[in-house]
Design a protein around this motif. Sequence first.
Motif, PDB file in Angstrom:
ATOM      1  N   MET A   1       2.173   5.773 -11.590  1.00 44.74           N
ATOM      2  CA  MET A   1       2.043   6.627 -10.627  1.00 44.74           C
ATOM      3  C   MET A   1       0.728   6.547 -10.053  1.00 44.74           C
ATOM      4  O   MET A   1      -0.471   6.510 -10.677  1.00 44.74           O
ATOM      5  N   ALA A   2       0.407   6.579  -8.813  1.00 50.33           N
ATOM      6  CA  ALA A   2      -1.080   6.997  -8.123  1.00 50.33           C
ATOM      7  C   ALA A   2      -1.342   8.134  -8.211  1.00 50.33           C
ATOM      8  O   ALA A   2      -0.591   9.270  -8.078  1.00 50.33           O
ATOM      9  N   VAL A   3      -2.732   8.242  -8.237  1.00 48.23           N
ATOM     10  CA  VAL A   3      -3.392   9.753  -8.069  1.00 48.23           C
ATOM     11  C   VAL A   3      -4.484   9.790  -7.333  1.00 48.23           C
ATOM     12  O   VAL A   3      -5.141   8.832  -7.153  1.00 48.23           O
TER      13      VAL A   3
ATOM     14  N   GLY B   1      -0.297   2.957  -8.392  1.00 45.89           N
ATOM     15  CA  GLY B   1      -1.048   2.844  -9.918  1.00 45.89           C
ATOM     16  C   GLY B   1      -2.637   3.081  -9.745  1.00 45.89           C
ATOM     17  O   GLY B   1      -3.159   3.050 -10.902  1.00 45.89           O
ATOM     18  N   GLU B   2      -3.279   3.469  -8.688  1.00 46.46           N
ATOM     19  CA  GLU B   2      -4.237   3.357  -8.464  1.00 46.46           C
ATOM     20  C   GLU B   2      -4.677   4.912  -8.516  1.00 46.46           C
ATOM     21  O   GLU B   2      -3.862   5.784  -8.060  1.00 46.46           O
TER      22      GLU B   2
ATOM     23  N   ARG C   1      -2.941   8.635 -19.014  1.00 46.45           N
ATOM     24  CA  ARG C   1      -2.181   8.194 -19.846  1.00 46.45           C
ATOM     25  C   ARG C   1      -0.835   8.250 -19.179  1.00 46.45           C
ATOM     26  O   ARG C   1      -0.021   7.464 -19.054  1.00 46.45           O
ATOM     27  N   LEU C   2      -0.425   9.297 -18.230  1.00 46.97           N
ATOM     28  CA  LEU C   2       0.622   9.181 -17.315  1.00 46.97           C
ATOM     29  C   LEU C   2       0.468   8.117 -16.116  1.00 46.97           C
ATOM     30  O   LEU C   2       1.508   7.590 -16.034  1.00 46.97           O
ATOM     31  N   ARG C   3      -0.683   7.971 -15.710  1.00 50.28           N
ATOM     32  CA  ARG C   3      -0.762   6.858 -14.882  1.00 50.28           C
ATOM     33  C   ARG C   3      -0.376   5.717 -15.306  1.00 50.28           C
ATOM     34  O   ARG C   3       0.277   4.616 -14.612  1.00 50.28           O
TER      35      ARG C   3
ATOM     36  N   MET D   1       0.906  -1.167  -0.023  1.00 50.12           N
ATOM     37  CA  MET D   1      -0.039   0.124   0.077  1.00 50.12           C
ATOM     38  C   MET D   1       0.943   1.239   0.000  1.00 50.12           C
ATOM     39  O   MET D   1       1.742   1.499   0.906  1.00 50.12           O
ATOM     40  N   LEU D   2       0.803   2.253  -1.006  1.00 50.98           N
ATOM     41  CA  LEU D   2       1.516   3.314  -1.154  1.00 50.98           C
ATOM     42  C   LEU D   2       1.203   4.353   0.002  1.00 50.98           C
ATOM     43  O   LEU D   2       2.158   4.822   0.757  1.00 50.98           O
ATOM     44  N   LEU D   3      -0.242   4.773   0.282  1.00 56.98           N
ATOM     45  CA  LEU D   3      -0.478   5.781   1.342  1.00 56.98           C
ATOM     46  C   LEU D   3      -1.685   4.939   2.131  1.00 56.98           C
ATOM     47  O   LEU D   3      -2.730   4.532   1.561  1.00 56.98           O
TER      48      LEU D   3
END
Length: 370
Positions: free
Chosen positions: A204-206, A32-33, A197-199, A1-3
């Motif tokens: 990268m998670a957003v 990536g989520e 697209r960047l994800r 888990m990132l955050l």
Amino acid sequence: MLLEVKSLCTEFPVKRGVVRAVDDVSFEVSEGEILAIVGESGSGKSVTSLSIMGLLAEPGHVAGGEMTFDGKDLVHLSEKEYREMRGNDMAMIFQEPMTSLNPVYRIGDQIVEAIRTHEKVSKKEALTRAIDLLRKVGIPSPEARVRDYPHQMSGGMRQRVMIAMALACNPKLLIADEPTTALDVTIQAQILDLLRRLREDTDMAVLLITHDLGVVSEIADRVVVMYCGQVVEEAEVRLLFDNPMHPYTLGLLKSIPRLEDDDSKRLYMIKGMVPNPLEMPPGCHFSDRCDSCMQVCRERMPELVQVGDHKVRCFLYEEQDGHAKDAAEVKANEEKAREAIEAAREVSTAEALIEGDVAREAEEGGADER
């Protein structure tokens, strides 16, 4: 888990008392989520993101809870440690790019500064990377535009510059606070497509902060609905749109006009206003505005309970002992909530009826002439 955010509380002491802008908020973001946080203005969305980034303005402060990013405890980080992390491991896009970009510096210089703050590279190499970033976010002729000042660009272009600056050091988490609010519809679509697209390209998670449910349906994987500083519902995006549980979420979705709506009924509107944070109603914060309000709602605060693949904070789904109700009772209560929403729309206005009749007569007359 990132955050991981657990039981986060953020407070602002004022003359009349203490405003708890974020109250016991918990959620998680995986690598990536794309997680969207939605709600009306004043629901605590932006304060939650600023708490995570360590950018709360005084006298605001994190009063309790835990925040962990990539294994690091954010609550007890020093300001120096936070500065090293911001822009490098986590970055933020603010709502209005014109207030975030320095008007007296060229955009290339500002991106170069962001890169060189965190990485030991030459100015020439940083400038080359800045041009590549502008190209990646879809700015035409980046070699020339890198010398422009912010006022020489449109709102959509400035927002792309902010995204380029946020991506300068390849962050693991991008927090986007209302990134499309100030943009027209076509530019909104381009920015959302760019984030998607960047994800996909960088994993990268957003964390997307917005009040626009249309944006949520386009880009998010999961949704957290906030009201008065609390999480009232959480679910996977398609599940939430197909089966909203909390009366507040249901009201938000019913407030969106649709082509198939009956023009003899008024558009649904959540009654009342968001309560004053210093004068919250007893019990559930949404009780005074809810068409499904019960007596218990005015006496006790419901807990966030797990109901299937949903998390929801409502006595329609919670027993008095704090456990979730059984499936049959849940289904019956959902039907009652939807009936209450429809009953609120049954009040036909003379104007709506007249306009509907005029439109139908004009359509029929046009068909006869053809």
